[in-house]
Motif scaffolding. Structure first.
Motif, PDB file in Angstrom:
ATOM      1  N   ARG A 118       0.834  -1.207   0.000  1.00 39.07           N
ATOM      2  CA  ARG A 118       0.000   0.000   0.000  1.00 39.07           C
ATOM      3  C   ARG A 118       0.870   1.259   0.000  1.00 39.07           C
ATOM      4  NH1 ARG A 118      -5.177   0.201   0.649  1.00 39.07           N
ATOM      5  NH2 ARG A 118      -5.272  -1.827   1.626  1.00 39.07           N
ATOM      6  N   VAL A 119       1.949   1.278   0.797  1.00 43.12           N
ATOM      7  CA  VAL A 119       2.847   2.440   0.835  1.00 43.12           C
ATOM      8  C   VAL A 119       3.494   2.643  -0.533  1.00 43.12           C
ATOM      9  CG1 VAL A 119       5.028   3.292   1.794  1.00 43.12           C
ATOM     10  CG2 VAL A 119       3.281   2.387   3.316  1.00 43.12           C
ATOM     11  N   LEU A 120       3.967   1.567  -1.155  1.00 45.89           N
ATOM     12  CA  LEU A 120       4.585   1.683  -2.479  1.00 45.89           C
ATOM     13  C   LEU A 120       3.587   2.186  -3.528  1.00 45.89           C
ATOM     14  CD1 LEU A 120       6.806  -1.525  -2.563  1.00 45.89           C
ATOM     15  CD2 LEU A 120       7.562   0.860  -2.369  1.00 45.89           C
ATOM     16  N   LEU A 121       2.378   1.648  -3.498  1.00 42.24           N
ATOM     17  CA  LEU A 121       1.357   2.113  -4.447  1.00 42.24           C
ATOM     18  C   LEU A 121       1.038   3.591  -4.231  1.00 42.24           C
ATOM     19  CD1 LEU A 121      -1.163  -0.859  -4.622  1.00 42.24           C
ATOM     20  CD2 LEU A 121       0.374  -0.054  -6.402  1.00 42.24           C
ATOM     21  N   TRP A 122       0.891   3.987  -2.973  1.00 40.96           N
ATOM     22  CA  TRP A 122       0.569   5.385  -2.686  1.00 40.96           C
ATOM     23  C   TRP A 122       1.706   6.318  -3.075  1.00 40.96           C
ATOM     24  CZ3 TRP A 122      -3.669   7.838  -2.531  1.00 40.96           C
ATOM     25  CH2 TRP A 122      -4.834   7.186  -2.157  1.00 40.96           C
ATOM     26  N   LEU A 123       2.947   5.920  -2.839  1.00 36.68           N
ATOM     27  CA  LEU A 123       4.067   6.759  -3.260  1.00 36.68           C
ATOM     28  C   LEU A 123       4.070   6.938  -4.774  1.00 36.68           C
ATOM     29  CD1 LEU A 123       6.984   5.524  -0.972  1.00 36.68           C
ATOM     30  CD2 LEU A 123       5.855   7.756  -0.942  1.00 36.68           C
ATOM     31  N   TYR A 124       3.845   5.845  -5.483  1.00 34.88           N
ATOM     32  CA  TYR A 124       3.827   5.926  -6.944  1.00 34.88           C
ATOM     33  C   TYR A 124       2.670   6.801  -7.434  1.00 34.88           C
ATOM     34  CZ  TYR A 124       4.284   4.671 -11.802  1.00 34.88           C
ATOM     35  OH  TYR A 124       4.468   4.735 -13.149  1.00 34.88           O
ATOM     36  N   THR A 125       1.482   6.583  -6.888  1.00 32.95           N
ATOM     37  CA  THR A 125       0.323   7.353  -7.351  1.00 32.95           C
ATOM     38  C   THR A 125       0.416   8.820  -6.951  1.00 32.95           C
ATOM     39  OG1 THR A 125      -0.987   6.713  -5.419  1.00 32.95           O
ATOM     40  CG2 THR A 125      -1.238   5.377  -7.401  1.00 32.95           C
ATOM     41  N   LEU A 126       0.982   9.112  -5.782  1.00 31.67           N
ATOM     42  CA  LEU A 126       1.094  10.506  -5.349  1.00 31.67           C
ATOM     43  C   LEU A 126       2.114  11.296  -6.166  1.00 31.67           C
ATOM     44  CD1 LEU A 126       0.813  10.196  -1.469  1.00 31.67           C
ATOM     45  CD2 LEU A 126      -0.853  11.180  -3.061  1.00 31.67           C
ATOM     46  N   VAL A 127       3.031  10.608  -6.816  1.00 31.78           N
ATOM     47  CA  VAL A 127       3.991  11.286  -7.684  1.00 31.78           C
ATOM     48  C   VAL A 127       3.514  11.243  -9.142  1.00 31.78           C
ATOM     49  CG1 VAL A 127       6.340  11.201  -8.602  1.00 31.78           C
ATOM     50  CG2 VAL A 127       5.942  10.881  -6.164  1.00 31.78           C
ATOM     51  N   GLY A 128       3.101  10.066  -9.594  1.00 30.48           N
ATOM     52  CA  GLY A 128       2.778   9.875 -11.005  1.00 30.48           C
ATOM     53  C   GLY A 128       1.526  10.596 -11.480  1.00 30.48           C
ATOM     54  N   ILE A 129       0.469  10.558 -10.700  1.00 25.30           N
ATOM     55  CA  ILE A 129      -0.806  11.150 -11.146  1.00 25.30           C
ATOM     56  C   ILE A 129      -0.723  12.671 -11.254  1.00 25.30           C
ATOM     57  CG2 ILE A 129      -3.243  11.462 -10.585  1.00 25.30           C
ATOM     58  CD1 ILE A 129      -3.198   8.595  -9.472  1.00 25.30           C
ATOM     59  N   PRO A 130      -0.252  13.396 -10.213  1.00 19.12           N
ATOM     60  CA  PRO A 130      -0.154  14.855 -10.386  1.00 19.12           C
ATOM     61  C   PRO A 130       0.796  15.270 -11.505  1.00 19.12           C
ATOM     62  CG  PRO A 130      -0.021  14.294  -8.070  1.00 19.12           C
ATOM     63  CD  PRO A 130       0.043  13.004  -8.841  1.00 19.12           C
ATOM     64  N   VAL A 180       5.591  10.017 -24.284  1.00 17.31           N
ATOM     65  CA  VAL A 180       5.374   8.587 -24.035  1.00 17.31           C
ATOM     66  C   VAL A 180       5.747   8.229 -22.601  1.00 17.31           C
ATOM     67  CG1 VAL A 180       6.196   6.273 -24.646  1.00 17.31           C
ATOM     68  CG2 VAL A 180       5.551   7.877 -26.440  1.00 17.31           C
ATOM     69  N   MET A 181       6.870   8.758 -22.123  1.00 19.18           N
ATOM     70  CA  MET A 181       7.302   8.448 -20.754  1.00 19.18           C
ATOM     71  C   MET A 181       6.304   8.971 -19.722  1.00 19.18           C
ATOM     72  SD  MET A 181      11.489   8.931 -21.020  1.00 19.18           S
ATOM     73  CE  MET A 181      11.430  10.204 -19.846  1.00 19.18           C
ATOM     74  N   VAL A 182       5.883  10.217 -19.851  1.00 18.17           N
ATOM     75  CA  VAL A 182       4.936  10.786 -18.883  1.00 18.17           C
ATOM     76  C   VAL A 182       3.582  10.093 -18.997  1.00 18.17           C
ATOM     77  CG1 VAL A 182       3.735  12.890 -18.195  1.00 18.17           C
ATOM     78  CG2 VAL A 182       6.145  12.987 -18.784  1.00 18.17           C
ATOM     79  N   THR A 183       3.168   9.728 -20.184  1.00 16.58           N
ATOM     80  CA  THR A 183       1.902   9.016 -20.365  1.00 16.58           C
ATOM     81  C   THR A 183       1.943   7.653 -19.671  1.00 16.58           C
ATOM     82  OG1 THR A 183       1.451  10.147 -22.445  1.00 16.58           O
ATOM     83  CG2 THR A 183       0.304   8.081 -22.076  1.00 16.58           C
ATOM     84  N   ILE A 184       3.032   6.936 -19.821  1.00 12.97           N
ATOM     85  CA  ILE A 184       3.163   5.626 -19.167  1.00 12.97           C
ATOM     86  C   ILE A 184       3.165   5.782 -17.648  1.00 12.97           C
ATOM     87  CG2 ILE A 184       4.748   3.696 -18.772  1.00 12.97           C
ATOM     88  CD1 ILE A 184       5.510   3.937 -21.762  1.00 12.97           C
ATOM     89  N   ILE A 185       3.908   6.752 -17.137  1.00 17.63           N
ATOM     90  CA  ILE A 185       3.939   6.991 -15.692  1.00 17.63           C
ATOM     91  C   ILE A 185       2.546   7.340 -15.180  1.00 17.63           C
ATOM     92  CG2 ILE A 185       4.764   8.604 -13.924  1.00 17.63           C
ATOM     93  CD1 ILE A 185       7.409   8.749 -15.539  1.00 17.63           C
ATOM     94  N   GLY A 186       1.864   8.248 -15.852  1.00 14.04           N
ATOM     95  CA  GLY A 186       0.548   8.701 -15.396  1.00 14.04           C
ATOM     96  C   GLY A 186      -0.534   7.652 -15.499  1.00 14.04           C
ATOM     97  N   ILE A 187      -0.578   6.959 -16.608  1.00 12.67           N
ATOM     98  CA  ILE A 187      -1.614   5.937 -16.772  1.00 12.67           C
ATOM     99  C   ILE A 187      -1.376   4.782 -15.810  1.00 12.67           C
ATOM    100  CG2 ILE A 187      -2.473   4.175 -18.382  1.00 12.67           C
ATOM    101  CD1 ILE A 187      -2.434   6.294 -20.545  1.00 12.67           C
ATOM    102  N   THR A 188      -0.126   4.436 -15.573  1.00 12.15           N
ATOM    103  CA  THR A 188       0.162   3.387 -14.588  1.00 12.15           C
ATOM    104  C   THR A 188      -0.277   3.831 -13.197  1.00 12.15           C
ATOM    105  OG1 THR A 188       2.032   2.628 -15.910  1.00 12.15           O
ATOM    106  CG2 THR A 188       1.974   1.933 -13.603  1.00 12.15           C
ATOM    107  N   GLY A 189      -0.013   5.082 -12.846  1.00  5.56           N
ATOM    108  CA  GLY A 189      -0.464   5.605 -11.557  1.00  5.56           C
ATOM    109  C   GLY A 189      -1.974   5.595 -11.425  1.00  5.56           C
TER     110      GLY A 189
END
Length: 155
Positions: free
Chosen positions: A14-26, A119-128
């Motif tokens: 959960r911590v890893l997912l939240w760290l990724y989503t809190l960086v990737g989505i914004p 492409v890089m930002v799209t992959i990061i964001g969609i994964t988040g």
């Protein structure tokens, strides 16, 4: 697996997912807003899309990706949710195409570097965005494991 180990694994995941989503989505939504704004400035002065592109592009990416990922994560063969596991692809193709167009046309220099960055930002964001539903799930590890059909489980 023991209950304590499951709880620790759940907490770490959960911590890893939240760290990724809190960086990737914004990052992804800011990128889409910025790219949509730059794309809109290239349009004629009287065009209404100048105002709407920086608003609609991030909202469409967020809502369509979240709807697709929620549908995929919480659906099974016996219990389809929203689009089910089979019908989410069209929305994701639309989001990827919209994201790539916004990034390319909103770039100051429309070249291979702009495409690579987009492409890089799209992959990061969609994964988040794709990982947001399991991060919000109260039973995270049960969500990440494949669901078994009731017929396969005799107990």
């Amino acid at each position: 697996m023991e209950k304590g180990k499951t709880g620790l694994a759940d907490w770490v995941m959960r911590v890893l997912l939240w760290l990724y989503t809190l960086v990737g989505i914004p990052l992804y939504l800011w990128f889409l807003h910025h790219a949509g704004d730059r794309w809109g400035r290239q349009l004629p002065a009287g065009d209404d899309l100048r105002f709407w592109l920086p608003v609609v592009v991030p909202l469409a990416a967020f809502s369509f990706t979240t709807m697709s990922s929620t549908s995929w994560w919480w659906s099974t063969e016996g219990r389809p949710f929203l689009l089910g596991r089979k019908h989410w692809r069209f929305m994701m193709v639309f989001v990827v195409a919209l994201s790539l167009m916004a990034g390319f046309f909103g770039s100051a220099h429309q070249d291979a570097v702009a495409v690579l960055l987009t492409v890089m930002v799209t992959i990061i964001g969609i994964t988040g965005l794709w990982l947001l539903p399991p991060a919000l799930s109260p039973r995270l590890l049960d969500t990440l494991r494949p669901k078994k059909s009731p017929a396969a489980n005799p107990s």
